[in-house]
Design a protein around this motif. Sequence first.
Motif, PDB file in Angstrom:
ATOM      1  N   TYR A 147       8.277  19.186  28.428  1.00 33.12           N
ATOM      2  CA  TYR A 147       7.576  18.531  27.331  1.00 33.12           C
ATOM      3  C   TYR A 147       6.093  18.887  27.347  1.00 33.12           C
ATOM      4  N   PHE A 154       4.479  20.965  24.331  1.00 35.48           N
ATOM      5  CA  PHE A 154       3.760  20.231  23.296  1.00 35.48           C
ATOM      6  C   PHE A 154       2.324  19.877  23.669  1.00 35.48           C
ATOM      7  N   PHE A 173      11.951  21.468  17.089  1.00 38.76           N
ATOM      8  CA  PHE A 173      10.644  21.129  16.535  1.00 38.76           C
ATOM      9  C   PHE A 173      10.277  22.100  15.411  1.00 38.76           C
ATOM     10  N   GLN A 218       9.928  21.563  11.420  1.00 46.33           N
ATOM     11  CA  GLN A 218       8.632  21.883  10.825  1.00 46.33           C
ATOM     12  C   GLN A 218       8.782  22.828   9.632  1.00 46.33           C
ATOM     13  N   LEU A 256       8.747  17.384   9.272  1.00 47.54           N
ATOM     14  CA  LEU A 256       8.108  16.809  10.453  1.00 47.54           C
ATOM     15  C   LEU A 256       7.410  15.496  10.087  1.00 47.54           C
ATOM     16  N   VAL A 287       8.813  13.827  19.711  1.00 49.48           N
ATOM     17  CA  VAL A 287       8.508  15.217  19.383  1.00 49.48           C
ATOM     18  C   VAL A 287       8.417  15.435  17.875  1.00 49.48           C
ATOM     19  N   LEU A 288       9.258  14.754  17.104  1.00 50.28           N
ATOM     20  CA  LEU A 288       9.398  15.086  15.681  1.00 50.28           C
ATOM     21  C   LEU A 288       8.628  14.147  14.758  1.00 50.28           C
TER      22      LEU A 288
END
Lengths: 296, 262
Positions: A254, A258, B111, B115, B120, B200-201
């Motif tokens: 992660y 990110f 992701f 996107q 997103l 994450v999203l």
Amino acid sequence: MRHGRWRFLLGALVPALVLHVVFVLSPYAQAFYLSLTDWTGVAGQASFVGVDNYVRLGGDSLFLDAVRNNLVLLAVVPLVTIGIGLFLASMLRHSPARIGQGYRIVYFFPQLLSLVVIAVLWSFVYNPNTGLLNSGLRAIGLDGLARSWLAEPAWALGAVMAVLVWSSVGFYVVLFSAAIEGIPVELFEAAKLDGAGRWATFWKVTLPLVRESVQVAFVYLGIAALDAFAVVQIMTVGPGGPDGATEVIGMSLYRTAFSYGKFGYASAMGVALFFATLTLAVLALRAGRRERLELA
Amino acid sequence: MFCWAVVTALPLLWAVVSSFKSDNEILNEPWSPPSALHFENWARAWNEASIGRYFLNSLIVVGGALILTMLLGSLVAYALARYEFRGNRVIYYVFVAAMFFPVFLALVPLFFVVQQLGLLGTYPGLILVYTAYAVPFTVFFLHSFFRTLPGEIAEAAFLDGCSHGAVFFRVMLPLARPGLFAVGIFNFLGLWNQYLLPLVLNPDPDRYVLAQGLAALSVSQGYRSDWSGLFAGLTIAMLPVLIAYVAFQRHIRAGMTAGAVK
């Protein structure tokens, strides 16, 4: 009756298949390719680097910490959880139905909570000054045992593991109870007539007959032990703990993706995790087959 | 047995009790009961700390995903369980195999897929992704369920002139109600507790779901030290699950363990 059959089948299957291909299958497939590139998220800027990412993983000390911690989790969490779960389930067999039912309801509840809720709750419990644990220890005069559970490298991983065990024992108590209830009562009576004590009955009668449930439990808990992301990310400083003490593969992945934008490298971690999961599943299934042969 | 019950219940009770205490009491007397019931903690958590908004976001996303998951999942499970055609097994395994893959493997490409679709941080984006990841389990669970239903009733309906769709919606779905109910509860719990996917999203703080909001809050509130507000938020987050559990506890435990053994 044949009329409209294909139209119905297409209508039933296609929407779900499209979602599945777009959001599930294609990401899984892409991950393998991305892991062989140095992609940083800019379109058209990825170049093929072969196994470079994997070679780098071998020298990445934080990632190796993560692998070590996941291995510790894998060794300890399933064993302790299943141990406590089996113990409680076989004890419940001896208690009156109503009381046993009440215990099962209480035990099971944490299983339903989100790991986020559990992690936030336990970060309060472990709080060095005002937490339930330290203030409880001080109240009974054990001041010397109070410490900053999540901030000391020696204790942080243990504290995380305790939370994982706490949250999952209840599920396995219920699972094992159901399996134990499926054992014919005559077998227990026969064991008693033969003079077997509780301990012997457990090892010689109960355990062999709930073996399949125990195996399922190992696979489930093993997969959960390879994750541990939410608890680590929320509870421990860093996140990842003091000196990488609670770093897990999910956390590394992660952060690499990110926070640092190294998407190719992060994908290599994902592939490594995938093979770890696959190995675990295959080993568990193989062990299952061998045991079934032994019983036959 | 009793010891473990205490170990299980104590932290939970402690959180609920603390949500009614003042900050001062939490800091100085962690074990004692509140001197007065500070209901304003709950109001503050709901309004100022945005727990109310996160709660609503969770309801929208989970509600949407749950309906879509049940519809698509039961259609797929039914089609695969009751119709023989070429590729049937392949499609079944394509769905079910996905249950055994770690989500982390898909995370990075997912992701970018989301996107590129411009989804997103949107409700539809989260709903579609939640659905896509909940369908495999739903198919797996309902497939065996539809197999056990009697075929004669469907045949009779066909003879009465029902179309394939009508047989599914009017005859088979009502028959499958117990199975739908059980899998619906698991999906609700699973979706309500999602954390990794929204993390994450779903980067927009206005659209945070409850788990996300609570996690963000526990980090930021730690500095602002609104302890009582955070305990109240925690208790609010536990409530829907507690209510669902008390109402359906027999179904939940029976169904969950049945799912594990199969």
